[in-house]
Design a protein around this motif. Structure first.
Motif, PDB file in Angstrom:
ATOM      1  N   PRO A 150       0.829  -1.211   0.000  1.00  0.00           N
ATOM      2  CA  PRO A 150       0.000   0.000   0.000  1.00  0.00           C
ATOM      3  C   PRO A 150       0.864   1.262   0.000  1.00  0.00           C
ATOM      4  CG  PRO A 150      -0.003  -1.012   2.175  1.00  0.00           C
ATOM      5  CD  PRO A 150       0.721  -1.962   1.267  1.00  0.00           C
ATOM      6  N   ALA A 151       0.325   2.301  -0.580  1.00  0.00           N
ATOM      7  CA  ALA A 151       1.025   3.586  -0.598  1.00  0.00           C
ATOM      8  C   ALA A 151       0.981   4.209   0.796  1.00  0.00           C
ATOM      9  CB  ALA A 151       0.385   4.512  -1.618  1.00  0.00           C
ATOM     10  N   ALA A 152       2.080   4.835   1.184  1.00  0.00           N
ATOM     11  CA  ALA A 152       2.166   5.504   2.482  1.00  0.00           C
ATOM     12  C   ALA A 152       1.837   6.986   2.292  1.00  0.00           C
ATOM     13  CB  ALA A 152       3.554   5.335   3.083  1.00  0.00           C
ATOM     14  N   VAL A 153       0.844   7.479   3.041  1.00  0.00           N
ATOM     15  CA  VAL A 153       0.401   8.868   2.895  1.00  0.00           C
ATOM     16  C   VAL A 153       0.163   9.471   4.273  1.00  0.00           C
ATOM     17  CG1 VAL A 153      -0.693   8.431   0.656  1.00  0.00           C
ATOM     18  CG2 VAL A 153      -2.034   8.190   2.754  1.00  0.00           C
ATOM     19  N   ARG A 154       0.141  10.805   4.289  1.00  0.00           N
ATOM     20  CA  ARG A 154      -0.320  11.545   5.459  1.00  0.00           C
ATOM     21  C   ARG A 154      -1.694  12.101   5.133  1.00  0.00           C
ATOM     22  NH1 ARG A 154       5.253  13.129   5.430  1.00  0.00           N
ATOM     23  NH2 ARG A 154       6.360  12.270   7.244  1.00  0.00           N
ATOM     24  N   VAL A 155      -2.570  12.091   6.134  1.00  0.00           N
ATOM     25  CA  VAL A 155      -3.982  12.399   5.908  1.00  0.00           C
ATOM     26  C   VAL A 155      -4.346  13.681   6.648  1.00  0.00           C
ATOM     27  CG1 VAL A 155      -6.341  11.496   6.097  1.00  0.00           C
ATOM     28  CG2 VAL A 155      -4.433   9.925   5.728  1.00  0.00           C
ATOM     29  N   HIS A 156      -5.206  14.488   5.995  1.00  0.00           N
ATOM     30  CA  HIS A 156      -5.714  15.697   6.650  1.00  0.00           C
ATOM     31  C   HIS A 156      -6.636  15.321   7.810  1.00  0.00           C
ATOM     32  CE1 HIS A 156      -4.802  18.230   2.902  1.00  0.00           C
ATOM     33  NE2 HIS A 156      -4.181  18.811   3.899  1.00  0.00           N
ATOM     34  N   ARG A 157      -6.520  16.082   8.878  1.00  0.00           N
ATOM     35  CA  ARG A 157      -7.397  15.888  10.039  1.00  0.00           C
ATOM     36  C   ARG A 157      -7.899  17.254  10.494  1.00  0.00           C
ATOM     37  NH1 ARG A 157      -5.861  13.128  15.905  1.00  0.00           N
ATOM     38  NH2 ARG A 157      -7.979  13.176  16.786  1.00  0.00           N
ATOM     39  N   TRP A 158      -9.222  17.355  10.590  1.00  0.00           N
ATOM     40  CA  TRP A 158      -9.845  18.613  10.981  1.00  0.00           C
ATOM     41  C   TRP A 158      -9.979  18.665  12.494  1.00  0.00           C
ATOM     42  CZ3 TRP A 158     -10.746  23.403  10.145  1.00  0.00           C
ATOM     43  CH2 TRP A 158     -11.799  24.082  10.791  1.00  0.00           C
ATOM     44  N   LEU A 159      -9.390  19.692  13.096  1.00  0.00           N
ATOM     45  CA  LEU A 159      -9.475  19.913  14.540  1.00  0.00           C
ATOM     46  C   LEU A 159     -10.149  21.252  14.759  1.00  0.00           C
ATOM     47  CD1 LEU A 159      -5.890  18.750  15.598  1.00  0.00           C
ATOM     48  CD2 LEU A 159      -8.030  17.474  15.786  1.00  0.00           C
ATOM     49  N   PRO A 160     -11.451  21.260  15.053  1.00  0.00           N
ATOM     50  CA  PRO A 160     -12.147  22.536  15.223  1.00  0.00           C
ATOM     51  C   PRO A 160     -11.614  23.297  16.431  1.00  0.00           C
ATOM     52  CG  PRO A 160     -13.551  20.709  15.912  1.00  0.00           C
ATOM     53  CD  PRO A 160     -12.333  20.102  15.267  1.00  0.00           C
ATOM     54  N   ASP A 161     -11.718  24.628  16.354  1.00  0.00           N
ATOM     55  CA  ASP A 161     -11.294  25.469  17.474  1.00  0.00           C
ATOM     56  C   ASP A 161     -12.230  25.284  18.658  1.00  0.00           C
ATOM     57  OD1 ASP A 161      -9.254  26.480  15.949  1.00  0.00           O
ATOM     58  OD2 ASP A 161     -10.469  28.142  15.169  1.00  0.00           O
ATOM     59  N   PRO A 162     -11.744  25.516  19.859  1.00  0.00           N
ATOM     60  CA  PRO A 162     -12.643  25.452  21.029  1.00  0.00           C
ATOM     61  C   PRO A 162     -13.771  26.473  20.903  1.00  0.00           C
ATOM     62  CG  PRO A 162     -10.338  25.518  21.700  1.00  0.00           C
ATOM     63  CD  PRO A 162     -10.355  25.808  20.232  1.00  0.00           C
ATOM     64  N   ASP A 163     -14.869  26.202  21.628  1.00  0.00           N
ATOM     65  CA  ASP A 163     -16.026  27.105  21.572  1.00  0.00           C
ATOM     66  C   ASP A 163     -15.605  28.498  22.018  1.00  0.00           C
ATOM     67  OD1 ASP A 163     -17.553  25.021  20.756  1.00  0.00           O
ATOM     68  OD2 ASP A 163     -18.210  24.484  22.786  1.00  0.00           O
ATOM     69  N   PRO A 164     -15.913  29.536  21.212  1.00  0.00           N
ATOM     70  CA  PRO A 164     -15.559  30.911  21.622  1.00  0.00           C
ATOM     71  C   PRO A 164     -16.412  31.363  22.800  1.00  0.00           C
ATOM     72  CG  PRO A 164     -16.877  30.935  19.624  1.00  0.00           C
ATOM     73  CD  PRO A 164     -16.578  29.485  19.903  1.00  0.00           C
ATOM     74  N   VAL A 165     -15.870  32.281  23.592  1.00  0.00           N
ATOM     75  CA  VAL A 165     -16.596  32.796  24.760  1.00  0.00           C
ATOM     76  C   VAL A 165     -17.634  33.816  24.281  1.00  0.00           C
ATOM     77  CG1 VAL A 165     -16.381  34.039  26.940  1.00  0.00           C
ATOM     78  CG2 VAL A 165     -14.570  32.466  26.194  1.00  0.00           C
ATOM     79  N   PRO A 166     -18.925  33.644  24.626  1.00  0.00           N
ATOM     80  CA  PRO A 166     -19.951  34.594  24.172  1.00  0.00           C
ATOM     81  C   PRO A 166     -19.635  36.006  24.650  1.00  0.00           C
ATOM     82  CG  PRO A 166     -20.953  32.627  25.109  1.00  0.00           C
ATOM     83  CD  PRO A 166     -19.484  32.560  25.432  1.00  0.00           C
TER      84      PRO A 166
END
Length: 219
Positions: free
Chosen positions: A186-202
């Motif tokens: 198999p081909a070796a790859v690096r994968v994108h991972r989405w890490l959302p920002d913490p909830d902003p303070v109202p």
């Protein structure tokens, strides 16, 4: 007439009745022992002969097995050489090309020319693999990660949720067996991972901002 007095009636002998045959008594003493010894000696001789025949048969089977094993090894070696001959021929040619190119490099040979030369040799090797029934798998950056032909070796932070699970970078190409219809490497790859920002303070619920204005000094 006067009847003659009759005496006691003579009984007729029963059919088959006669003097009882007396069975001979079994021999005893030295003669009996000699007979037993001869019988045992004959049986032992027969067993020894049967064991010897079985030993000869086993030795013959071992010889046949050894001969078949040797023939099988020779056939496998011949098949291996027959299968590898095209690959070995291509590798021989590639080695000669590398040596001839290295001997004729000009004095002003720069990095760009070296990169082009190496790519050409990689293309030659790719053709050699294709002649052997193996194709090269080159993943496309930005395409969806395919676990059947790729393996993830790391992650890269995604800039937006749409990049989640896509190929960010190709580390190594993979290889696919055309005849077997499966990926052998198999081909070796690096994968994108989405890490959302913490909830902003109202707004309005946080602490009051600290004023940085200095007080005006009193004269």
């Amino acid at each position: 007439m006067h009847e003659e007095p009759q005496g006691p009636a003579e009984e007729e002998p029963a059919v088959g009745a006669g003097p009882q045959a007396v069975a001979p008594e079994p021999a005893t003493g030295p003669d009996r022992l000699d007979e037993l010894a001869q019988r045992l000696g004959g049986e032992l001789a027969g067993l020894r002969a049967e064991v010897a025949r079985e030993h000869h048969r086993a030795a013959a089977r071992e010889q046949v097995i050894d001969r078949l094993h040797d023939e099988n090894q020779r056939l496998r070696a011949g098949e291996r050489l027959l299968l590898l001959r095209p690959l070995l021929t291509d590798l021989q040619r590639l080695r000669h090309d590398l040596l001839r190119t290295a001997a004729g490099l000009p004095a002003g040979f720069d990095t760009a020319a070296a990169a082009d030369m190496l790519r050409s040799y990689a293309a030659s090797l790719e053709l050699t693999l294709e002649r052997g029934g193996v194709t090269v798998l080159v993943p496309v950056a930005g395409a969806a990660f395919d676990p059947s032909t790729q393996r993830a070796t790391g992650t890269v932070p995604a800039v937006d949720p749409g990049q989640e699970g896509t190929v960010a970078e190709v580390v190594l190409d993979g290889y696919h067996d055309v005849e077997a219809g499966r990926t052998v490497v198999p081909a070796a790859v690096r994968v994108h991972r989405w890490l959302p920002d913490p909830d902003p303070v109202p707004a309005g619920n946080g602490p009051e901002p600290t004023s940085t204005t200095q007080p005006t000094p009193t004269p």
